[in-house]
Design a protein around this motif. Sequence first.
Motif, PDB file in Angstrom:
ATOM      1  N   LEU A 117       0.846  -1.197   0.000  1.00 17.65           N
ATOM      2  CA  LEU A 117       0.000   0.000   0.000  1.00 17.65           C
ATOM      3  C   LEU A 117       0.888   1.256   0.000  1.00 17.65           C
ATOM      4  CD1 LEU A 117      -3.153   0.067   0.214  1.00 17.65           C
ATOM      5  CD2 LEU A 117      -2.842   0.518   2.656  1.00 17.65           C
ATOM      6  N   HIS A 118       0.623   2.161  -0.910  1.00 19.67           N
ATOM      7  CA  HIS A 118       1.455   3.371  -1.046  1.00 19.67           C
ATOM      8  C   HIS A 118       0.646   4.471  -1.710  1.00 19.67           C
ATOM      9  CE1 HIS A 118       1.674   1.556  -5.034  1.00 19.67           C
ATOM     10  NE2 HIS A 118       1.885   2.777  -5.484  1.00 19.67           N
ATOM     11  N   GLN A 119       1.206   5.686  -1.646  1.00 16.76           N
ATOM     12  CA  GLN A 119       0.648   6.810  -2.408  1.00 16.76           C
ATOM     13  C   GLN A 119       1.562   7.083  -3.597  1.00 16.76           C
ATOM     14  OE1 GLN A 119       0.918   9.442   1.089  1.00 16.76           O
ATOM     15  NE2 GLN A 119      -1.167  10.110   0.594  1.00 16.76           N
ATOM     16  N   ASP A 120       0.999   7.588  -4.680  1.00 12.51           N
ATOM     17  CA  ASP A 120       1.807   8.091  -5.795  1.00 12.51           C
ATOM     18  C   ASP A 120       1.953   9.590  -5.550  1.00 12.51           C
ATOM     19  OD1 ASP A 120       1.548   5.537  -6.791  1.00 12.51           O
ATOM     20  OD2 ASP A 120       0.570   6.132  -8.657  1.00 12.51           O
ATOM     21  N   LYS A 121       3.109   9.996  -5.052  1.00 13.11           N
ATOM     22  CA  LYS A 121       3.230  11.408  -4.659  1.00 13.11           C
ATOM     23  C   LYS A 121       4.585  11.996  -5.007  1.00 13.11           C
ATOM     24  CE  LYS A 121       4.554  10.250   0.046  1.00 13.11           C
ATOM     25  NZ  LYS A 121       4.243  10.307   1.470  1.00 13.11           N
ATOM     26  N   TYR A 177      -4.229   6.013  -0.997  1.00 10.74           N
ATOM     27  CA  TYR A 177      -3.368   4.826  -0.898  1.00 10.74           C
ATOM     28  C   TYR A 177      -3.917   3.705  -1.774  1.00 10.74           C
ATOM     29  CZ  TYR A 177      -0.383   6.526   2.857  1.00 10.74           C
ATOM     30  OH  TYR A 177       0.541   7.219   3.573  1.00 10.74           O
ATOM     31  N   HIS A 178      -3.008   2.924  -2.347  1.00 10.64           N
ATOM     32  CA  HIS A 178      -3.415   1.793  -3.181  1.00 10.64           C
ATOM     33  C   HIS A 178      -2.290   0.767  -3.213  1.00 10.64           C
ATOM     34  CE1 HIS A 178      -1.349   4.700  -5.733  1.00 10.64           C
ATOM     35  NE2 HIS A 178      -0.912   3.654  -6.434  1.00 10.64           N
ATOM     36  N   GLY A 179      -2.621  -0.435  -3.631  1.00  7.54           N
ATOM     37  CA  GLY A 179      -1.616  -1.499  -3.722  1.00  7.54           C
ATOM     38  C   GLY A 179      -2.205  -2.731  -4.362  1.00  7.54           C
ATOM     39  N   PHE A 202       0.311   5.860 -15.949  1.00  3.58           N
ATOM     40  CA  PHE A 202       0.713   7.094 -16.610  1.00  3.58           C
ATOM     41  C   PHE A 202       0.473   8.263 -15.663  1.00  3.58           C
ATOM     42  CE2 PHE A 202      -0.600   4.119 -19.818  1.00  3.58           C
ATOM     43  CZ  PHE A 202       0.357   4.261 -20.812  1.00  3.58           C
ATOM     44  N   ARG A 203       1.392   9.194 -15.704  1.00  5.79           N
ATOM     45  CA  ARG A 203       1.253  10.398 -14.893  1.00  5.79           C
ATOM     46  C   ARG A 203       1.780  11.578 -15.699  1.00  5.79           C
ATOM     47  NH1 ARG A 203       3.470   7.279 -10.192  1.00  5.79           N
ATOM     48  NH2 ARG A 203       2.803   5.180 -10.729  1.00  5.79           N
ATOM     49  N   GLN A 204       1.461  12.761 -15.240  1.00  6.38           N
ATOM     50  CA  GLN A 204       2.019  13.992 -15.804  1.00  6.38           C
ATOM     51  C   GLN A 204       2.884  14.612 -14.741  1.00  6.38           C
ATOM     52  OE1 GLN A 204      -0.829  16.652 -17.636  1.00  6.38           O
ATOM     53  NE2 GLN A 204       0.612  18.361 -17.660  1.00  6.38           N
TER      54      GLN A 204
HETATM   55 MN    MN Z   1       1.023   3.540  -7.314  1.00  4.86          MN
END
Ligand code: MN
Length: 207
Positions: A117-121, A177-179, A202-204
Amino acid sequence: MEIAPGAFHLHRYLALEAQRALVDQCQALVDGAVPAYVPVVRGGGRMHVRMLCLGRHWNGKTYSYEQTRTDFDGLPAPPLPENLRALANAIAASTGMTLDADLCILNYYDAEGRMGLHQDKDESERSLAAGLPVVSISLGDTAKFLFGGVRRREPVDALLLESGDAFVFGGPSRLRYHGVTRIVPGTAPPGLEMSGRFNLTFRQYDL
Ligand code: MN
Ligand code: SIN
């Protein structure tokens, strides 16, 4: 289907033929001149995926982006292919959100693959503040995916991400949070002739 404000699970977004073409492209990328690798993160743990970053490299030791893989082999991150960028932007647009993707993290999960479990930050402050979405595409075996709140202790929903599904989280859901707790072996569509799972996020980085 909107599962929370700014979070959308697009079940079977991609037809089988489109999935097949993407699987071939992902396989060629992970076996390419700049191959996928198993990151070792700060603290020394090995991740449970094979990773290849496109457009920008995510450094698992510093949790920041860079152009070359200074935590691994010093090679430059391959460019983000134009067709993938266009697909991600179109998926975001289908949910009413705007994305001009400039990087993708391509992960391969084998039968033992998982992600805590983590954040994309690690994208820019401006990108995060704007709530520019993460667009995720799943191919191959089904994953059991957890999606929680913006604090680690909040309850999490469990859902299945199947081959061809897209998942988008932006706006007020951008920092949830996701995983991935596990992969369900043998569930990839037979027409894909693959085992395991590719996931593209994908991210910007900046705007
Ligand atoms: Mn992620
Ligand atoms: C990730 O959070 O980076 C990957 C999510 C997934 O594999 O579905």
